[in-house]
Design a protein around this motif. Sequence first.
Motif, mmCIF file in Angstrom:
data_model
loop_
_atom_site.group_PDB
_atom_site.id
_atom_site.type_symbol
_atom_site.label_atom_id
_atom_site.label_comp_id
_atom_site.label_asym_id
_atom_site.label_seq_id
_atom_site.Cartn_x
_atom_site.Cartn_y
_atom_site.Cartn_z
ATOM 1 N N ALA A 348 -18.164 18.087 -8.233
ATOM 2 C CA ALA A 348 -18.058 17.559 -6.869
ATOM 3 C C ALA A 348 -19.397 17.210 -6.246
ATOM 4 O O ALA A 348 -19.443 16.680 -5.140
ATOM 5 N N GLY A 349 -20.501 17.526 -6.933
ATOM 6 C CA GLY A 349 -21.822 17.376 -6.332
ATOM 7 C C GLY A 349 -22.251 15.949 -6.062
ATOM 8 O O GLY A 349 -21.712 14.993 -6.626
ATOM 9 N N ARG A 350 -23.270 15.820 -5.208
ATOM 10 C CA ARG A 350 -23.753 14.494 -4.788
ATOM 11 C C ARG A 350 -24.871 13.951 -5.662
ATOM 12 O O ARG A 350 -25.326 12.831 -5.453
ATOM 13 N N SER A 351 -25.368 14.733 -6.594
ATOM 14 C CA SER A 351 -26.440 14.275 -7.507
ATOM 15 C C SER A 351 -27.668 13.804 -6.742
ATOM 16 O O SER A 351 -28.278 12.780 -7.072
ATOM 17 N N THR A 352 -28.080 14.548 -5.734
ATOM 18 C CA THR A 352 -29.186 14.105 -4.879
ATOM 19 C C THR A 352 -30.497 13.952 -5.647
ATOM 20 O O THR A 352 -31.308 13.079 -5.322
ATOM 21 N N ARG A 353 -30.710 14.755 -6.673
ATOM 22 C CA ARG A 353 -31.975 14.685 -7.408
ATOM 23 C C ARG A 353 -32.011 13.516 -8.388
ATOM 24 O O ARG A 353 -33.039 13.243 -8.995
ATOM 25 N N MET A 354 -30.869 12.838 -8.560
ATOM 26 C CA MET A 354 -30.831 11.686 -9.457
ATOM 27 C C MET A 354 -31.348 10.422 -8.767
ATOM 28 O O MET A 354 -31.498 9.380 -9.408
ATOM 29 N N THR A 389 -13.392 18.068 -7.719
ATOM 30 C CA THR A 389 -14.098 16.830 -7.386
ATOM 31 C C THR A 389 -14.398 16.792 -5.891
ATOM 32 O O THR A 389 -13.816 17.540 -5.106
ATOM 33 N N GLY A 390 -15.303 15.893 -5.526
ATOM 34 C CA GLY A 390 -15.681 15.764 -4.112
ATOM 35 C C GLY A 390 -16.372 14.447 -3.879
ATOM 36 O O GLY A 390 -15.761 13.452 -3.476
ATOM 37 N N HIS A 391 -17.672 14.380 -4.188
ATOM 38 C CA HIS A 391 -18.425 13.138 -4.075
ATOM 39 C C HIS A 391 -17.880 12.119 -5.077
ATOM 40 O O HIS A 391 -17.726 12.408 -6.257
ATOM 41 N N GLN A 392 -17.544 10.926 -4.579
ATOM 42 C CA GLN A 392 -16.980 9.860 -5.414
ATOM 43 C C GLN A 392 -15.825 10.395 -6.268
ATOM 44 O O GLN A 392 -15.731 10.145 -7.477
ATOM 45 N N GLY A 402 -6.351 10.449 -18.479
ATOM 46 C CA GLY A 402 -5.692 10.777 -19.739
ATOM 47 C C GLY A 402 -5.862 12.217 -20.173
ATOM 48 O O GLY A 402 -5.176 12.664 -21.101
ATOM 49 N N LEU A 403 -6.761 12.954 -19.534
ATOM 50 C CA LEU A 403 -6.970 14.361 -19.893
ATOM 51 C C LEU A 403 -5.998 15.255 -19.112
ATOM 52 O O LEU A 403 -5.738 15.017 -17.930
ATOM 53 N N LYS A 404 -5.489 16.283 -19.758
ATOM 54 C CA LYS A 404 -4.530 17.193 -19.112
ATOM 55 C C LYS A 404 -5.267 18.260 -18.304
ATOM 56 O O LYS A 404 -5.350 19.427 -18.685
ATOM 57 N N VAL A 405 -5.822 17.807 -17.202
ATOM 58 C CA VAL A 405 -6.539 18.712 -16.310
ATOM 59 C C VAL A 405 -5.881 18.696 -14.929
ATOM 60 O O VAL A 405 -5.166 17.745 -14.583
ATOM 61 N N LYS A 406 -6.129 19.730 -14.145
ATOM 62 C CA LYS A 406 -5.631 19.792 -12.780
ATOM 63 C C LYS A 406 -6.808 19.468 -11.842
ATOM 64 O O LYS A 406 -7.823 20.152 -11.882
ATOM 65 N N PHE A 407 -6.643 18.431 -11.031
ATOM 66 C CA PHE A 407 -7.709 18.055 -10.102
ATOM 67 C C PHE A 407 -7.545 18.782 -8.771
ATOM 68 O O PHE A 407 -6.437 18.914 -8.240
ATOM 69 N N VAL A 408 -8.662 19.240 -8.244
ATOM 70 C CA VAL A 408 -8.690 19.856 -6.919
ATOM 71 C C VAL A 408 -9.855 19.230 -6.172
ATOM 72 O O VAL A 408 -10.996 19.243 -6.648
ATOM 73 N N ARG A 409 -9.567 18.655 -5.032
ATOM 74 C CA ARG A 409 -10.630 18.026 -4.258
ATOM 75 C C ARG A 409 -11.233 19.025 -3.262
ATOM 76 O O ARG A 409 -10.513 19.735 -2.572
ATOM 77 N N ASN A 410 -12.539 19.008 -3.221
ATOM 78 C CA ASN A 410 -13.271 19.886 -2.306
ATOM 79 C C ASN A 410 -13.757 19.072 -1.113
ATOM 80 O O ASN A 410 -14.716 18.317 -1.233
#
Length: 534
Positions: A348-354, A389-392, A402-410
Amino acid sequence: MKFGPASPADAIGGVTVHTLRQGTLVLKKGTTIGPDEVEALTKAGVKDVVVVRLEEGDVSEDVAAASIAQAVAGEGVNVERAFTGRANLFAARPGVLVVDRAAVDRINGVDEAITFATLAAFKPVVEGEMIATVKLIPFGVEGRLRDAAVAVAGKDTLRIAPYVIRKVGVVSTLLPGLAPKVIDKTLRVTAERLAPAGATIIAERRVPHDETVLAASIKELLGLGAELVIVFGASAIADRRDVIPAAITEIGGAIEHFGMPVDPGNLLLIGSAGGVPVLGAPGCARSPVENGFDWVLMRLLAGIKVTRSDLTGMGVGGLLMEIVTRPQPRTVPDTEGNRNVAAIVLAAGRSTRMGGPNKLLAELDGKKLARIVAEQALASRASEVIVVTGHQADLVEQALDGLKVKFVRNPDFVGGLASSVKAGISAVSDSADGAVVCLGDMPLIDAKLIDRLIETFEPDRGHLIAVPVSEGRRGNPVLWSRRFFRELMTLDGDIGARHLIAKHSEVVAEVPVEGNSAFLDIDTPQALEAARRG
């Protein structure tokens, strides 16, 4: 003692029962009515005021409180001047508070007008600490009741037993798998426990978990002048014939009692050798959190003998806390029931250092970072994979299509890592025994490492947190038992949960790893470029 309303003129000599406010007049509770008060009351238009008057044979609240407080104060106790019917008692020196419970009950049983409250018996106190209070409920009391309370007080109803033991020896026994840093921490914690009593560790020994060698070490410490010996076993004492009690008896000592109804602290052993107390410490004594070991240790440091009846009488109030680190009985014959572990991928991070681009969408060997981590989690023995997930969020979730994952938005991802951890923990299925928290920017983490963490996670053996380690350095991911979920939900900001690992170090199982996989996170363009170069 007379109680009731009176006209201002008739109230002279009485004491006000309530604070009276009328217009600009404020007459406080406990004020003795004199001519000036009568004038003020009359001018304010007050017709009646509720007062109390002492009668012949009565004593005032302050006199009664002071005399009872003086009667109960024993050695090491100071009494403060009584005020508004209360006389407070204070420790005149550091030590352990000794209370005659029967005398306290007798005083409180004299009359409802007289109350006497103390701190818990055997509480360690510092100089100047308030330890008790005598409070008179009414403004006065019959002299005969005050005299009765003084008469039943008994000598030294309250006293402070000063600390008398100054020299402590410590022996730690060793078995394979017990890290030296665990013993180092135990010594630090023990030194901190001893410091308020003015006691110090004069010598410490680390020896194999063997009866004969341990006996020799205890004897050596006694020869060095230790007034108390504490033994920290690499393995908990299981029986009076176990290594630690056997070592004490081998040098002519005696086992006075094994076990206590205080939790944590059940497996404490009290023995003696050559007239010197020897303590077999329970495992919880390695932690700075208060436990049954403290209850016994501080008494011994004050020269108070701890008998079998003292120990068996500690059951009421002996459950000190919910012990989150306590191993639980197995519900099935094997440990598979404890291996239902979820995987949480933080993305979920914003990748500020990128410097702008979302690192989780950067590619390594033709795959986006977030997908690499999610695929490895799915390939592991994790029972479910949750991606936070969060940012974008839309783009990250699209990258995992296509991956069998559970998404949770923060929704609070801007607040830092802690908010994503909490979002992931909240989404873990109720059936899961724990969760391994993976960082979405660590692409070298593979399914094998996650599986090793899951294999190491054994709640029935007290392995509640599993951490990868290389050359003493702890990395990621970290597996947490469900018992820590509540604490994880208290995290804040961008700090993470490292402090919780330190706090619960006694239940941390370390998983040795080689290479940089557990430490490499892609935070900068330079780190990404280095990972691509391989």
